[in-house]
Design a protein around this motif. Structure first.
Motif, PDB file in Angstrom:
ATOM      1  N   LEU A   1       0.790  -1.177  -0.150  1.00 39.20           N
ATOM      2  CA  LEU A   1      -0.142   0.093   0.040  1.00 39.20           C
ATOM      3  C   LEU A   1       0.760   1.133   0.167  1.00 39.20           C
ATOM      4  CD1 LEU A   1      -2.993   0.985   0.271  1.00 39.20           C
ATOM      5  CD2 LEU A   1      -2.567   0.873   2.666  1.00 39.20           C
ATOM      6  N   PRO A   2       0.922   2.115  -1.174  1.00 38.75           N
ATOM      7  CA  PRO A   2       1.785   3.095  -1.257  1.00 38.75           C
ATOM      8  C   PRO A   2       1.650   4.418  -0.494  1.00 38.75           C
ATOM      9  CG  PRO A   2       0.704   3.162  -3.286  1.00 38.75           C
ATOM     10  CD  PRO A   2       0.112   1.662  -2.320  1.00 38.75           C
ATOM     11  N   TRP A   3       0.353   4.428   0.244  1.00 35.47           N
ATOM     12  CA  TRP A   3       0.026   5.668   0.990  1.00 35.47           C
ATOM     13  C   TRP A   3       0.257   5.471   2.532  1.00 35.47           C
ATOM     14  CZ3 TRP A   3      -3.031   3.430  -3.011  1.00 35.47           C
ATOM     15  CH2 TRP A   3      -2.793   4.082  -4.142  1.00 35.47           C
ATOM     16  N   GLY A   4       0.228   6.223   3.235  1.00 29.53           N
ATOM     17  CA  GLY A   4       0.442   6.252   4.735  1.00 29.53           C
ATOM     18  C   GLY A   4      -1.174   6.609   5.203  1.00 29.53           C
ATOM     19  N   PRO A   5      -1.100   6.540   6.753  1.00 29.92           N
ATOM     20  CA  PRO A   5      -2.409   6.689   7.252  1.00 29.92           C
ATOM     21  C   PRO A   5      -2.921   8.116   6.926  1.00 29.92           C
ATOM     22  CG  PRO A   5      -0.871   5.523   8.634  1.00 29.92           C
ATOM     23  CD  PRO A   5      -0.112   5.959   7.680  1.00 29.92           C
ATOM     24  N   GLU A   6      -2.067   8.896   7.022  1.00 32.48           N
ATOM     25  CA  GLU A   6      -2.633  10.375   6.818  1.00 32.48           C
ATOM     26  C   GLU A   6      -3.158  10.698   5.371  1.00 32.48           C
ATOM     27  OE1 GLU A   6      -3.185  12.107   9.444  1.00 32.48           O
ATOM     28  OE2 GLU A   6      -2.381  10.504  10.753  1.00 32.48           O
ATOM     29  N   SER A   7      -2.636   9.852   4.315  1.00 31.92           N
ATOM     30  CA  SER A   7      -2.761  10.141   2.953  1.00 31.92           C
ATOM     31  C   SER A   7      -4.349   9.676   2.511  1.00 31.92           C
ATOM     32  CB  SER A   7      -1.843   9.752   2.115  1.00 31.92           C
ATOM     33  OG  SER A   7      -0.567  10.154   2.474  1.00 31.92           O
ATOM     34  N   VAL A   8      -4.866   8.728   3.358  1.00 30.57           N
ATOM     35  CA  VAL A   8      -6.084   7.930   2.843  1.00 30.57           C
ATOM     36  C   VAL A   8      -6.970   8.569   3.624  1.00 30.57           C
ATOM     37  CG1 VAL A   8      -7.109   5.675   2.653  1.00 30.57           C
ATOM     38  CG2 VAL A   8      -4.829   5.914   2.465  1.00 30.57           C
ATOM     39  N   SER A   9      -8.256   8.937   2.765  1.00 24.14           N
ATOM     40  CA  SER A   9      -9.402   9.776   3.610  1.00 24.14           C
ATOM     41  C   SER A   9     -10.581   9.281   2.822  1.00 24.14           C
ATOM     42  CB  SER A   9      -9.418  11.327   3.606  1.00 24.14           C
ATOM     43  OG  SER A   9      -9.348  11.692   2.234  1.00 24.14           O
ATOM     44  N   LEU A  10     -12.016   9.586   3.130  1.00 24.71           N
ATOM     45  CA  LEU A  10     -13.045   9.243   2.562  1.00 24.71           C
ATOM     46  C   LEU A  10     -13.433   9.880   1.319  1.00 24.71           C
ATOM     47  CD1 LEU A  10     -15.392   7.296   3.055  1.00 24.71           C
ATOM     48  CD2 LEU A  10     -16.757   9.442   3.723  1.00 24.71           C
ATOM     49  N   THR A  11     -12.832  11.154   1.289  1.00 23.48           N
ATOM     50  CA  THR A  11     -12.847  12.103   0.094  1.00 23.48           C
ATOM     51  C   THR A  11     -11.762  13.065   0.060  1.00 23.48           C
ATOM     52  OG1 THR A  11     -14.133  13.884  -0.875  1.00 23.48           O
ATOM     53  CG2 THR A  11     -14.299  13.612   1.303  1.00 23.48           C
ATOM     54  N   THR A  12     -11.452  13.348  -1.273  1.00 28.77           N
ATOM     55  CA  THR A  12     -10.359  14.551  -1.268  1.00 28.77           C
ATOM     56  C   THR A  12     -10.750  15.665  -0.880  1.00 28.77           C
ATOM     57  OG1 THR A  12     -10.945  14.671  -3.659  1.00 28.77           O
ATOM     58  CG2 THR A  12      -9.143  13.033  -3.229  1.00 28.77           C
ATOM     59  N   SER A  13     -12.084  16.095  -0.816  1.00 28.72           N
ATOM     60  CA  SER A  13     -12.308  17.403  -0.264  1.00 28.72           C
ATOM     61  C   SER A  13     -11.955  17.905   1.182  1.00 28.72           C
ATOM     62  CB  SER A  13     -13.869  17.430  -0.062  1.00 28.72           C
ATOM     63  OG  SER A  13     -14.402  18.591   0.286  1.00 28.72           O
ATOM     64  N   SER A  14     -11.587  18.834   1.663  1.00 33.29           N
ATOM     65  CA  SER A  14     -11.437  19.015   3.184  1.00 33.29           C
ATOM     66  C   SER A  14     -12.455  19.383   3.962  1.00 33.29           C
ATOM     67  CB  SER A  14     -10.801  20.621   3.034  1.00 33.29           C
ATOM     68  OG  SER A  14     -11.258  21.462   2.273  1.00 33.29           O
ATOM     69  N   GLU A  15     -13.849  19.124   3.559  1.00 32.45           N
ATOM     70  CA  GLU A  15     -14.902  19.141   4.254  1.00 32.45           C
ATOM     71  C   GLU A  15     -15.039  18.157   5.412  1.00 32.45           C
ATOM     72  OE1 GLU A  15     -19.735  19.044   3.602  1.00 32.45           O
ATOM     73  OE2 GLU A  15     -18.538  18.488   2.267  1.00 32.45           O
ATOM     74  N   ASP A  16     -15.456  18.506   6.585  1.00 27.41           N
ATOM     75  CA  ASP A  16     -15.596  17.398   7.767  1.00 27.41           C
ATOM     76  C   ASP A  16     -16.840  16.701   7.671  1.00 27.41           C
ATOM     77  OD1 ASP A  16     -15.311  15.965  10.119  1.00 27.41           O
ATOM     78  OD2 ASP A  16     -16.059  17.972  11.183  1.00 27.41           O
ATOM     79  N   LEU A  17     -16.468  15.109   7.625  1.00 22.51           N
ATOM     80  CA  LEU A  17     -17.697  14.372   7.346  1.00 22.51           C
ATOM     81  C   LEU A  17     -18.067  13.727   8.604  1.00 22.51           C
ATOM     82  CD1 LEU A  17     -16.720  12.902   3.942  1.00 22.51           C
ATOM     83  CD2 LEU A  17     -18.472  14.441   4.414  1.00 22.51           C
ATOM     84  N   SER A  18     -17.372  13.998   9.763  1.00 19.57           N
ATOM     85  CA  SER A  18     -17.660  13.301  10.909  1.00 19.57           C
ATOM     86  C   SER A  18     -19.122  13.222  11.633  1.00 19.57           C
ATOM     87  CB  SER A  18     -16.743  13.996  12.030  1.00 19.57           C
ATOM     88  OG  SER A  18     -17.248  15.298  12.271  1.00 19.57           O
ATOM     89  N   ASP A  19     -19.783  14.281  10.968  1.00 21.80           N
ATOM     90  CA  ASP A  19     -21.212  14.052  11.388  1.00 21.80           C
ATOM     91  C   ASP A  19     -22.108  13.608  10.488  1.00 21.80           C
ATOM     92  OD1 ASP A  19     -20.683  15.350  13.848  1.00 21.80           O
ATOM     93  OD2 ASP A  19     -20.782  17.539  12.798  1.00 21.80           O
ATOM     94  N   THR A  20     -21.648  12.881   9.465  1.00 20.30           N
ATOM     95  CA  THR A  20     -22.375  12.263   8.215  1.00 20.30           C
ATOM     96  C   THR A  20     -23.373  11.068   8.735  1.00 20.30           C
ATOM     97  OG1 THR A  20     -20.737  12.599   6.688  1.00 20.30           O
ATOM     98  CG2 THR A  20     -22.304  10.848   6.052  1.00 20.30           C
ATOM     99  N   LYS A  21     -24.584  11.601   8.640  1.00 22.66           N
ATOM    100  CA  LYS A  21     -25.575  10.701   9.013  1.00 22.66           C
ATOM    101  C   LYS A  21     -25.802   9.384   8.208  1.00 22.66           C
ATOM    102  CE  LYS A  21     -28.429  14.045  11.198  1.00 22.66           C
ATOM    103  NZ  LYS A  21     -29.697  14.610  11.360  1.00 22.66           N
ATOM    104  N   ALA A  22     -25.951   8.195   8.665  1.00 24.13           N
ATOM    105  CA  ALA A  22     -26.176   7.016   8.171  1.00 24.13           C
ATOM    106  C   ALA A  22     -27.424   6.257   8.649  1.00 24.13           C
ATOM    107  CB  ALA A  22     -24.989   6.188   8.122  1.00 24.13           C
ATOM    108  N   GLY A  23     -28.051   5.480   7.573  1.00 22.53           N
ATOM    109  CA  GLY A  23     -29.320   4.652   7.845  1.00 22.53           C
ATOM    110  C   GLY A  23     -30.427   4.986   7.006  1.00 22.53           C
ATOM    111  N   MET A  24     -31.327   4.473   7.345  1.00 26.10           N
ATOM    112  CA  MET A  24     -32.914   4.521   6.433  1.00 26.10           C
ATOM    113  C   MET A  24     -33.300   6.134   6.755  1.00 26.10           C
ATOM    114  SD  MET A  24     -35.716   1.853   6.221  1.00 26.10           S
ATOM    115  CE  MET A  24     -34.749   0.813   5.918  1.00 26.10           C
TER     116      MET A  24
END
Length: 498
Positions: free
Chosen positions: A237-260
């Motif tokens: 895996l050629p990337w480190g932990p800090e280089s991998v994210s859910l999206t390349t956007s700088s937007e904070d997704l920690s409050d993303t809601k999941a579910g029906m």
């Protein structure tokens, strides 16, 4: 492939989706597909509802039309409830965790039902078995889709679905070879693949989806899952932990809601169209599966030509007689032929997906299912058995192709936050169709002829085809999964620009 990924890292990040796209179809993917096949094989055997599998129930209560229909419906009701709950829970707590919990619950229920004897106990045991096992597909399908790269995803996401008719075929064979085997003993025997699958999930052969882990903020666990997958494929895996994210956007997704609860707000029209398409198509399919075996019970059956598939709505004394005596070898051969043809059909349609787009595959499959089912009915009406059987088999293969690729489209359409909920909801409407068709069929038979009722239900294929033309099906064959709501992402980008 490497330079494309590096281009995507222009802002210093690479998405977890791009890491998965860099994986080959190797050891990890095939091990996961084998686990998925084992799971759906197990479900196919448990849910096989023909009299040849139902006949291995040894009870202290007498068979009648009402009791048999109640026993057939109990597990379907449990499956329907489980599908909705499992999809919602898989979006909240994880796909792999949901699979493990359902397998463990099913093994517990299998031990609990060993003492059943009365009719009430049989109903409750089948209902609980449906609740504990029915929602497994609502977690397995999203998990497998999120682990596959885009290339030929349609093939790999549907080829393992041949496990359902294979499991049903196994149940029929066991029920005929061992006619005195009790149903509770059969369920206990089928716990062997469940235990194996549970152990494999515990050993992370089917790990949690890295897309889901990054979505819920468990970045470290998601990164280590990616590392293990790459190690299994003997890649770095050629990337480190800090280089991998859910999206390349700088937007904070920690409050993303999941579910029906987020599903109706995002794609209400698409969700409704998908559910209605599956419902109408499954109603027509179940009608054909109920009607064809009954035509074979006539005075001059032709088992070599007629192909019967895995459903028999028992509403006659002839049907009840099948439950009480030794299974007729001609009937067994017909059902076995049907399952074998369905296995071949699933594999063939999966191969076609490498050539046709989702749009044409789904629409053509539903249209062919309508035409072939009508042709089969009219051929049977004129006693053209050697024509009616193959036409009927081809119609159900076409319907199976449409159903499987509607699920593929569902996985590709909805984001990771609602993918399992959407799949569970679509499967729920398919399960409701299995309950709706017999009840509505009985009401229609009181006012219409059998021929008119079958034509009425077959016309639902045309309604499903018309609804499929309203779906925004993609004109291309494959696309990468998206982990956040694309509409929401565009809206947030517009807001930042303003």
């Amino acid at each position: 492939r490497t330079w494309k990924l590096r281009e995507a890292m222009s802002d210093g990040f690479v998405t977890v989706g791009q890491c998965i796209e860099g994986l080959p179809i190797g050891i990890f993917v095939w091990e996961m597909l084998l686990c998925a096949f084992m799971g759906i094989f197990w479900l196919g055997a448990l849910n096989e509802p023909t009299p040849f599998a139902l006949g291995i129930i040894s009870t202290d209560w007498a068979y009648s039309e009402l009791t048999v229909n109640a026993v057939l419906a109990a597990m379907s009701v449990g499956n329907a409830v489980s599908l909705v709950l499992a999809g919602w829970l898989a979006d909240r707590y994880g796909r792999a965790r949901m699979i493990r919990h359902q397998l463990f619950a099913t093994m517990a229920v299998a031990v609990f039902i060993q003492g059943e004897k009365t009719f009430r106990q049989t109903l409750w045991s089948r209902f609980l078995l449906g609740v504990s096992s029915g929602g497994l597909l609502a977690a397995i399908i999203p998990l497998v889709s999120e682990m596959l790269p885009a290339r030929n995803r349609g093939f790999y996401l549907t080829v393992w679905c041949c496990g359902r008719p294979a499991g049903a075929l196994f149940a029929v064979i066991v029920g005929c070879i061992l006619p005195h085997l009790e149903w509770t003993s059969f369920v206990l025997m089928m716990m062997v693949p469940a235990v194996i699958l549970y152990v494999l999930c515990r050993l992370d052969v089917m790990p949690e989806s890295p897309r889901f882990l990054y979505l819920v903020g468990e970045r470290e666990e998601g990164f280590y899952t990616l590392l293990e997958i790459y190690d299994k494929e003997m890649m770095c895996l050629p990337w480190g932990p800090e280089s991998v994210s859910l999206t390349t956007s700088s937007e904070d997704l920690s409050d993303t809601k999941a579910g029906m609860e987020t599903l109706p707000r995002s794609d209400a029209a698409v969700t409704a169209l998908l559910c209605l398409t599956v419902f109408f198509a499954d109603c027509a399919s179940q009608c054909m599966k109920a009607w064809v075996p009954l035509t074979n019970m006539g005075a001059q059956p032709n088992p070599l030509a007629l192909i019967a598939f895995p459903f028999l709505q028992v509403h006659s004394q002839q049907g009840l007689a099948l439950l009480q005596g030794t299974p007729d070898r001609h009937q067994v051969m017909i059902v076995a032929q049907g399952y074998m043809l369905e296995i071949c059909g699933v594999i063939f349609c999966a191969a076609i997906s490498t050539v046709l787009s989702r749009r044409w595959l789904i629409r053509i499959a539903l249209f062919l299912a309508a035409c072939l089912s009508f042709a089969s009915v009219f051929a049977e009406r004129h006693s053209l058995w050697f024509t009616a059987g193959p036409l009927y088999g081809a119609a159900l293969v076409a319907q199976s192709a449409a159903f499987n690729f509607l699920l593929v489209y569902t996985c590709e359409k909805f984001p990771t936050a609602t993918r399992a909920s959407a799949v569970g909801l679509v499967l729920f409407f398919g399960q409701v169709a299995k309950l709706f068709m017999p009840a509505m069929g009985i009401l229609l038979l009181r006012r219409m002829s059998e021929f008119a009722v079958v034509l009425t239900f077959n016309s639902l294929y045309l309604i499903a085809c018309a609804l499929a033309f309203q779906l925004p099906l993609p004109a291309y064959r494959e696309r990468s999964l998206h982990d956040i709501d694309e509409k929401g992402g565009r809206d947030s980008q517009r807001t930042r620009k303003r």
